[in-house]
Design a protein around this motif. Structure first.
Motif, mmCIF file in Angstrom:
data_model
loop_
_atom_site.group_PDB
_atom_site.id
_atom_site.type_symbol
_atom_site.label_atom_id
_atom_site.label_comp_id
_atom_site.label_asym_id
_atom_site.label_seq_id
_atom_site.Cartn_x
_atom_site.Cartn_y
_atom_site.Cartn_z
ATOM 1 N N TRP A 158 0.804 -1.199 -0.046
ATOM 2 C CA TRP A 158 -0.078 0.025 0.176
ATOM 3 C C TRP A 158 1.091 1.156 0.001
ATOM 4 N N LEU A 159 0.772 2.199 -1.044
ATOM 5 C CA LEU A 159 1.698 3.275 -1.085
ATOM 6 C C LEU A 159 0.694 4.453 -1.247
ATOM 7 N N GLU A 160 1.168 5.643 -0.386
ATOM 8 C CA GLU A 160 0.431 6.861 -0.485
ATOM 9 C C GLU A 160 1.397 8.019 -0.876
ATOM 10 N N THR A 161 0.970 8.782 -2.159
ATOM 11 C CA THR A 161 2.116 9.869 -2.501
ATOM 12 C C THR A 161 1.298 10.830 -3.102
ATOM 13 N N PRO A 162 1.627 12.102 -2.651
ATOM 14 C CA PRO A 162 2.301 12.432 -1.613
ATOM 15 C C PRO A 162 1.332 12.073 -0.331
ATOM 16 N N ALA A 163 2.283 11.935 0.737
ATOM 17 C CA ALA A 163 1.814 11.351 2.145
ATOM 18 C C ALA A 163 0.988 12.532 2.846
ATOM 19 N N ASN A 164 -0.029 11.880 3.586
ATOM 20 C CA ASN A 164 -0.596 12.762 4.390
ATOM 21 C C ASN A 164 -0.087 12.439 5.912
ATOM 22 N N PRO A 165 0.320 13.527 6.794
ATOM 23 C CA PRO A 165 0.545 14.987 6.621
ATOM 24 C C PRO A 165 1.987 15.272 5.930
ATOM 25 N N THR A 166 2.930 14.335 5.998
ATOM 26 C CA THR A 166 4.141 14.755 5.791
ATOM 27 C C THR A 166 4.617 15.167 4.311
ATOM 28 N N MET A 167 3.955 14.953 3.259
ATOM 29 C CA MET A 167 4.265 15.441 1.989
ATOM 30 C C MET A 167 5.386 14.467 1.739
ATOM 31 N N ARG A 168 5.627 13.331 2.041
ATOM 32 C CA ARG A 168 6.535 12.559 1.342
ATOM 33 C C ARG A 168 6.162 11.796 0.243
ATOM 34 N N LEU A 169 7.097 11.661 -0.508
ATOM 35 C CA LEU A 169 6.469 10.960 -2.000
ATOM 36 C C LEU A 169 7.413 9.647 -1.834
ATOM 37 N N CYS A 170 6.860 8.524 -2.816
ATOM 38 C CA CYS A 170 7.476 7.362 -3.229
ATOM 39 C C CYS A 170 7.458 7.215 -4.787
ATOM 40 N N ASP A 171 8.664 6.408 -5.228
ATOM 41 C CA ASP A 171 8.755 6.062 -6.527
ATOM 42 C C ASP A 171 7.761 5.206 -6.907
ATOM 43 N N ILE A 172 6.652 5.469 -7.508
ATOM 44 C CA ILE A 172 5.487 4.298 -7.841
ATOM 45 C C ILE A 172 6.116 3.354 -8.686
ATOM 46 N N ALA A 173 6.886 3.796 -9.752
ATOM 47 C CA ALA A 173 7.077 2.550 -11.015
ATOM 48 C C ALA A 173 8.255 1.766 -10.425
ATOM 49 N N LEU A 174 9.133 2.366 -9.638
ATOM 50 C CA LEU A 174 10.233 1.617 -8.855
ATOM 51 C C LEU A 174 9.727 0.593 -7.888
ATOM 52 N N LEU A 175 8.773 0.879 -7.076
ATOM 53 C CA LEU A 175 8.286 -0.002 -5.816
ATOM 54 C C LEU A 175 7.411 -0.988 -6.587
ATOM 55 N N ALA A 176 6.420 -0.517 -7.606
ATOM 56 C CA ALA A 176 5.654 -1.699 -8.384
ATOM 57 C C ALA A 176 6.546 -2.637 -9.055
ATOM 58 N N ARG A 177 7.763 -2.337 -9.558
ATOM 59 C CA ARG A 177 8.634 -3.349 -10.435
ATOM 60 C C ARG A 177 9.053 -4.086 -9.331
ATOM 61 N N ILE A 178 9.672 -3.558 -7.906
ATOM 62 C CA ILE A 178 10.120 -4.504 -6.945
ATOM 63 C C ILE A 178 9.140 -5.541 -6.607
ATOM 64 N N ALA A 179 8.231 -4.894 -6.137
ATOM 65 C CA ALA A 179 7.054 -5.461 -5.542
ATOM 66 C C ALA A 179 6.607 -6.868 -6.555
ATOM 67 N N HIS A 180 6.409 -6.712 -7.831
ATOM 68 C CA HIS A 180 5.823 -7.677 -8.792
ATOM 69 C C HIS A 180 7.000 -8.601 -8.919
ATOM 70 N N GLU A 181 8.284 -8.023 -9.035
ATOM 71 C CA GLU A 181 9.202 -9.061 -9.071
ATOM 72 C C GLU A 181 9.344 -10.211 -7.919
ATOM 73 N N ARG A 182 8.970 -9.651 -6.684
ATOM 74 C CA ARG A 182 8.935 -10.466 -5.437
ATOM 75 C C ARG A 182 7.924 -10.899 -5.304
ATOM 76 N N GLY A 183 6.906 -11.217 -6.181
ATOM 77 C CA GLY A 183 5.725 -12.051 -6.202
ATOM 78 C C GLY A 183 4.481 -11.288 -5.335
#
Length: 405
Positions: A158-183
């Motif tokens: 589960w990702l949230e970007t930008p995050a509430n309330p920290t305004m922290r971002l995450c790299d959706i494309a990179l994390l989706a690739r990592i997640a799917h490669e790891r099953g």
């Protein structure tokens, strides 16, 4: 501006926001969407009594299974996000609950951000473990931390970007690739802050995107709703359990209001971003303000990622002050004239609220002392969350000056 896929047509997003899911009524020739409040419908063929027996019937039978007005909104949302289908719910939390509990079972493992929307944080910490769903809390801005948290039983990231309330971002494309490669089967992104105008997570490899429709997509602070967008086959299965059985359906009246709001989303987001950039620059230069977190500012620690992943920097920011936050918040309650001191975000009017770290400790971070320590390093005694509306930026700046000077 991005292109949105609608049926067999590729429309620019502004066009899809107005026309996707809508049609001229064949009986009345009404140009605007109808508001259909009926709970029950007369089917054209014999159907069973259970919703399971109605699978494959393309009409409407009962409002909990489907509604014409809600269906129009779902078609519009799918087009805006570039998804095959969408499901609407009574609130953003209802949508998140439907997706998480509709896709996960006892023994499954869920990874969530260590700082995210309080409603999801509390659901993950207080509710899911009672049903045997294990949860790990990770700094999703650090891909290596996400990768270390993955287990053989991990079924959802589960990702949230930008995050509430920290305004922290995450790299959706990179994390989706990592997640799917790891099953990992499901990567879900809460994109409420970004909206489909800024980011389309499905195009970056996510499986589902979630919105609190109450916020930017409705845009007027007068209708509550939520949505999940993704692949049709998976949403059809989710609809039977997470909509029909959980029952958190969206009111047709709210769907009608949100339809109306969604039509102006592209032009509103341009206005939000324009005003927010001016306000963020003002705050960054104000002697009373110590830090401003806005993705559009070069000072944001993830500005490069924001510029790459977001086509619009939205209207959300947080900031900290030299003086005690609660003292300034008390002045805001009494002295602000344009900005409303109120919860929520993404409305056409500007909203501000003090989020104290003690409050965060009692909700989001109650599970982990180390994560709370890191949050205190970031937030001190708290942050002001500012949702910049579509008012004139100079008026907003004057309003803030009155309580900050």
């Amino acid at each position: 501006m991005a292109t949105s896929k609608t049926g067999n047509r590729d429309w620019q997003t502004e066009t899809a926001a107005v026309h996707a899911g809508e049609f001229v009524d064949p009986a009345t020739r009404a140009s605007s969407p109808n508001l259909v409040m009926s709970v029950t419908f007369a089917p054209e063929t014999l159907t069973g009594f259970s919703a399971r027996d109605e699978q494959g019937y393309d009409g409407f039978i009962y409002g909990r299974v489907g509604s014409p007005t809600v269906a129009q909104l779902e078609a519009k949302l799918a087009a805006l996000e570039g998804g095959e289908a969408a499901l609407c719910y009574a609130s953003g939390v209802a949508a998140a609950h439907a997706l998480i509990c509709g896709r996960l079972s006892r023994g499954d493992h869920l990874i969530v951000p260590d700082a995210n929307y309080v409603g999801i944080a509390e659901l993950a910490r207080d509710t899911l473990p009672r049903y045997g769903i294990e949860v790990s809390y990770v700094d999703t801005s650090r891909p290596e931390d996400v990768e270390r948290a993955i287990r053989p039983s991990t079924r959802m990231l589960w990702l949230e970007t930008p995050a509430n309330p920290t305004m922290r971002l995450c790299d959706i494309a990179l994390l989706a690739r990592i997640a799917h490669e790891r099953g990992i089967r499901d990567v879900a992104v809460d994109s409420t802050y970004a909206t489909p105008i800024a980011t389309q997570p499905l195009s970056l490899g996510a499986d589902f995107v979630v919105h609190s429709l109450t916020k930017y997509i409705s845009g007027h602070g007068d209708a509550m709703g939520g949505a999940v967008i993704g692949r049709k086959q998976e949403l059809d299965a989710l609809n039977l359990e997470a909509t029909v059985h959980f029952g958190g359906v969206l009111s047709p009246f709210n769907a009608w209001l949100i339809l109306r709001g969604a039509a102006t989303l592209p032009i509103r987001m341009r206005a939000h971003e324009e005003a927010a950039m001016e306000v963020a620059r003002f705050l960054e230069g104000h002697p009373q303000v110590t830090r401003v977190f806005y993705p559009g500012l070069p000072s944001h620690p993830q500005h490069e990622l924001a510029a790459r992943q977001m086509r619009n920097f939205s209207g959300m920011m947080t900031f900290q002050t030299r003086s005690k936050g609660t003292d300034i918040a008390s002045r805001m309650v009494k002295d602000l004239e344009i900005i409303h001191y109120a919860v929520s975000l993404g409305h056409h009017r500007s909203l501000i609220y003090w989020i104290g770290t003690d409050d965060i400790q009692a909700s989001t971070f109650r599970h982990d002392a180390e994560q709370l320590r890191r949050y205190r390093d970031f937030a001190g005694d708290g942050v002001f969350r500012l949702s910049v509306g579509i008012e004139n930026a100079s008026d907003l700046i004057a309003d803030l000056s009155r309580v900050l000077d």
